[in-house]
Design a protein around this motif. Sequence first.
Motif, PDB file in Angstrom:
ATOM      1  N   ARG A 609       0.797  -1.249  -0.033  1.00 15.87           N
ATOM      2  CA  ARG A 609       0.111   0.014  -0.167  1.00 15.87           C
ATOM      3  C   ARG A 609       0.986   1.144   0.195  1.00 15.87           C
ATOM      4  NH1 ARG A 609      -5.630   1.601   3.088  1.00 15.87           N
ATOM      5  NH2 ARG A 609      -6.386  -0.248   1.649  1.00 15.87           N
ATOM      6  N   VAL A 610       0.610   2.232  -0.778  1.00 16.36           N
ATOM      7  CA  VAL A 610       1.283   3.536  -0.965  1.00 16.36           C
ATOM      8  C   VAL A 610       0.364   4.646  -1.021  1.00 16.36           C
ATOM      9  CG1 VAL A 610       2.719   4.931  -2.707  1.00 16.36           C
ATOM     10  CG2 VAL A 610       2.796   2.313  -2.667  1.00 16.36           C
ATOM     11  N   ALA A 611       0.866   5.431   0.135  1.00 15.34           N
ATOM     12  CA  ALA A 611       0.217   6.962   0.174  1.00 15.34           C
ATOM     13  C   ALA A 611       1.122   7.855   0.082  1.00 15.34           C
ATOM     14  CB  ALA A 611      -0.444   6.688   1.588  1.00 15.34           C
ATOM     15  N   LEU A 612       0.532   8.846  -0.894  1.00 15.84           N
ATOM     16  CA  LEU A 612       1.393  10.088  -1.189  1.00 15.84           C
ATOM     17  C   LEU A 612       0.489  11.292  -0.825  1.00 15.84           C
ATOM     18  CD1 LEU A 612       3.645  11.682  -2.412  1.00 15.84           C
ATOM     19  CD2 LEU A 612       2.317  11.420  -4.545  1.00 15.84           C
ATOM     20  N   SER A 613       0.963  11.908   0.335  1.00 13.11           N
ATOM     21  CA  SER A 613       0.257  13.001   0.620  1.00 13.11           C
ATOM     22  C   SER A 613       0.913  14.528   0.504  1.00 13.11           C
ATOM     23  CB  SER A 613      -0.072  12.797   2.203  1.00 13.11           C
ATOM     24  OG  SER A 613      -0.641  14.194   2.887  1.00 13.11           O
ATOM     25  N   THR A 614       0.136  15.719   0.068  1.00 16.64           N
ATOM     26  CA  THR A 614       0.890  16.806  -0.235  1.00 16.64           C
ATOM     27  C   THR A 614      -0.447  17.767   0.104  1.00 16.64           C
ATOM     28  OG1 THR A 614       2.061  18.316  -1.681  1.00 16.64           O
ATOM     29  CG2 THR A 614       0.310  16.964  -2.585  1.00 16.64           C
ATOM     30  N   PHE A 615       0.033  18.941   0.691  1.00 18.57           N
ATOM     31  CA  PHE A 615      -0.853  19.946   0.828  1.00 18.57           C
ATOM     32  C   PHE A 615      -0.898  21.189  -0.314  1.00 18.57           C
ATOM     33  CE2 PHE A 615      -1.576  19.668   5.755  1.00 18.57           C
ATOM     34  CZ  PHE A 615      -2.187  18.852   5.717  1.00 18.57           C
ATOM     35  N   GLU A 672      -2.502  -3.035 -12.786  1.00 19.14           N
ATOM     36  CA  GLU A 672      -2.098  -4.029 -11.481  1.00 19.14           C
ATOM     37  C   GLU A 672      -2.471  -3.634 -10.185  1.00 19.14           C
ATOM     38  OE1 GLU A 672       2.054  -4.912 -11.206  1.00 19.14           O
ATOM     39  OE2 GLU A 672       2.504  -2.432 -11.062  1.00 19.14           O
ATOM     40  N   TRP A 673      -2.763  -2.094 -10.285  1.00 22.61           N
ATOM     41  CA  TRP A 673      -3.255  -1.474  -8.950  1.00 22.61           C
ATOM     42  C   TRP A 673      -4.645  -1.881  -8.699  1.00 22.61           C
ATOM     43  CZ3 TRP A 673       0.270   0.577  -5.542  1.00 22.61           C
ATOM     44  CH2 TRP A 673       1.558   0.660  -5.814  1.00 22.61           C
ATOM     45  N   ASP A 674      -4.926  -1.850  -7.380  1.00 21.10           N
ATOM     46  CA  ASP A 674      -6.489  -2.112  -7.128  1.00 21.10           C
ATOM     47  C   ASP A 674      -7.392  -0.985  -7.359  1.00 21.10           C
ATOM     48  OD1 ASP A 674      -5.867  -4.783  -6.208  1.00 21.10           O
ATOM     49  OD2 ASP A 674      -5.650  -3.781  -3.973  1.00 21.10           O
ATOM     50  N   HIS A 686      -3.106  10.613  -2.387  1.00 22.16           N
ATOM     51  CA  HIS A 686      -3.360   9.356  -3.172  1.00 22.16           C
ATOM     52  C   HIS A 686      -2.999   8.001  -2.605  1.00 22.16           C
ATOM     53  CE1 HIS A 686      -3.625  12.627  -6.138  1.00 22.16           C
ATOM     54  NE2 HIS A 686      -2.322  13.169  -5.906  1.00 22.16           N
ATOM     55  N   ILE A 687      -3.748   7.264  -2.642  1.00 22.43           N
ATOM     56  CA  ILE A 687      -3.352   5.810  -2.056  1.00 22.43           C
ATOM     57  C   ILE A 687      -3.951   4.821  -3.126  1.00 22.43           C
ATOM     58  CG2 ILE A 687      -4.303   4.314   0.103  1.00 22.43           C
ATOM     59  CD1 ILE A 687      -4.838   7.011   1.536  1.00 22.43           C
ATOM     60  N   ASP A 688      -3.071   3.704  -3.014  1.00 21.76           N
ATOM     61  CA  ASP A 688      -3.525   2.501  -3.810  1.00 21.76           C
ATOM     62  C   ASP A 688      -2.930   1.193  -3.069  1.00 21.76           C
ATOM     63  OD1 ASP A 688      -4.771   1.113  -5.893  1.00 21.76           O
ATOM     64  OD2 ASP A 688      -4.019   2.539  -7.359  1.00 21.76           O
TER      65      ASP A 688
END
Length: 758
Positions: A609-615, A672-674, A686-688
């Motif tokens: 699981r990858v999460a990318l967070s920015t404001f 391939e990502w869910d 962004h989470i996948d």
Amino acid sequence: MEVVGRPGEAFLPSKFDVSGLALLNVRDAEPDSEVPGRAIVKASKSAGGLTKLREKLDQFATEDGKPNNQGQTRPKNADLANSIDTIAQAGLRDLWRHPNKPFPLSAGPIPWEVWLEPREVDQFVARAVQEGLTVYPDRLEFPEDTVVLVEGDIGQMARTAVGTGSVRSVSPPGIPIDFVDGLEAEEQADWLQDALGRTQYGPQAQQATSYVTLLDTGITLAHPLIQPAFDAADRHAAVPGWDLADLHGHGSRMAGATLFGDLRTHLNSIAAIYVPLRLESAKVIPDAGHNPHHLLGDRTQKAINAVEVEPDRLRTFALATTTDLDTPHSGAPTSWSTELDQLAAGRSGEVKQRRLIVTSIGNIDAQHDGNTDYLSKCDDLDEGEVQSPSQAWNSIAVGAMTEMDGVGGPTHGATLAEVGDLAPMSRTASWTKTWPIKPDVVLEGGNWYDDGLSTTPNQHSDLMLVTTSRNYPARSFTHISDTSAATALASREIALLRASYPDLWPETIRALYVASAQWTDRMWSHIAPADRNRKGAYDVMFTRYGYGQPNLERALNSASSAITLIIEDSIRPYEKKGSGRKLNEMQLFELPWPTNALRSLVGQDVSLRVALSTFIEPNPSEVARGRKSRYASHGLRFALKGADEEIGAFTKRVGRTAVKDQPDDNGPDSGEWDFGYNRRSVGSLHIDTLTVAASDLARRGVLAVYPVGGWWKENRTVDPERCVARFSLVVEIDATEVEVDLYAEVQQKVAPQAEIQA
């Protein structure tokens, strides 16, 4: 000017967004319809905008353009001229910004939220006063707009708008919804004394002091369970002179749920109770009436300014009030939601710092037919769409689910929601693209039940959370439910996460918390097993539940078979190129991957699981409506190297993807990502997830973070030196289905790097 497109011809509004002309509003042509496109365009007299437009149309009539490759010529500016049917002077009605509410027809004075060019505010105010409009002191400052609140009749507003040419759009100001006290529980003073005797206040070992700041109706100081965690000096209000006490009760109910969670669990126990958090109150709801003639974003900003006289505290802001006057907005920004984005990004407020803000998504009307499928009401665009300001990109928006079924009580067997599903009053999103996934998460909000007699659903104490009452000592306990309860619980958990990791950025805390969420089995039941490989089938899950029910323990801990890697970094997304800007750089991260442990899992799958967070910094200009690259200052995306992909080929693939902001059909990211590229590439979080063979993942330890478009790239006036995007990347590898120690190998790789940095 109102520019109407020609039926059957491509409408090209971008042709009017040039020197001397400003595009204020665009409505694209309706597909499969004769309704043409339409744009509202402002021509600057000082820049000769109208003169330049006339010259282009004259050139179309008299001059030929350059020949094409076949030597053929067309009239000069043919694309522009052929797209235009009529040009007329625009009126006040053409500047109406609201997506659904009709233009007002009232004969008397009404409030107006006026969006202006920043350099023309003084000119507008002078003319507005001359026309007899009341101009309020509230202001909201955005990159391309200043929002001013005025009050007057339609004629006064129209004469001011046409006379100055300064107005970019007008809309109604929002009004927050009333709060209604829930049903009272039986009062038993001995319960209170018993609970108080078992309660220990203050942070635990290795925890920092973490505050939850309730932007609400105030908090009572009198209640014995609240008092040890709440100082009199920490009571504030958006408006000086307001009574700091809680006269409505909602803020005190939020306070109890924030400190204790559901008090019912403690009252029915003999175990020790730990309250490591502290409270602050910033009153945003007046004791009498509403905020009908004030910009709600400005009032929220003033409340935060009042609290931040102590600027260095570790805070989580909780806002459980919403407005329904702009619903449905279909996810587009409002002045209130945009101000939350600015406050979170540190671009607004007296103290310029990043902030964690938690909002509720609002509740539907409880008077719907209780004998029908409540989910259809929650999903209804007109009745159930999430309310402003919860569509803010940078905040964490909270909806409600429930695990309460009234077992052992009079409501058992008659509850509306199944255990693990959406709470009956929780709203949902109506959009599936462009705007962020909202809600982000869902937490316990209680249940409702059908008594078999009423035509409307009913509340019952068995189906709500127990919390503190403002009316102590007359009443010690009351109830809280729906999205207010869920917001209090989320704020509590986020503040606990901050207390454990005080040095992590707000962007990182948001990513850790939201990425810990999962859909319950009951939520999954709404997707047929045969459809779970079809990405479009997930839309119902995201619009109802966001990423699901968060798991604080998962966010706090890395178990030996499930590790979390965190990167906090920044990127300069754009660079100057001539008079414009282009994409600048990507960041490549070679992660301390547990390669040997993964290779040992022959024939086993693991999940990533990858999460990318920015404001982002917001730009809510009307032309940005429906165009995410014009609202957000920048966009960031992530990509994972393929198992057999060379680094050079990987970076080239990412480069192609960045330019088009769409998946590269030739790369592993294509399917391939869910959730998929399109689903995750909205908003600023962004989470996948993906599930692959462990041996395959062992060869994929390189991640890229790269930019796509944003208004920093399009707006040439913004200072390029400050256009630096901070981001957090959270990567979790989970092999809980098999016995393997991933943590030890990663720890061995990270420790030497930590020593070098120290």
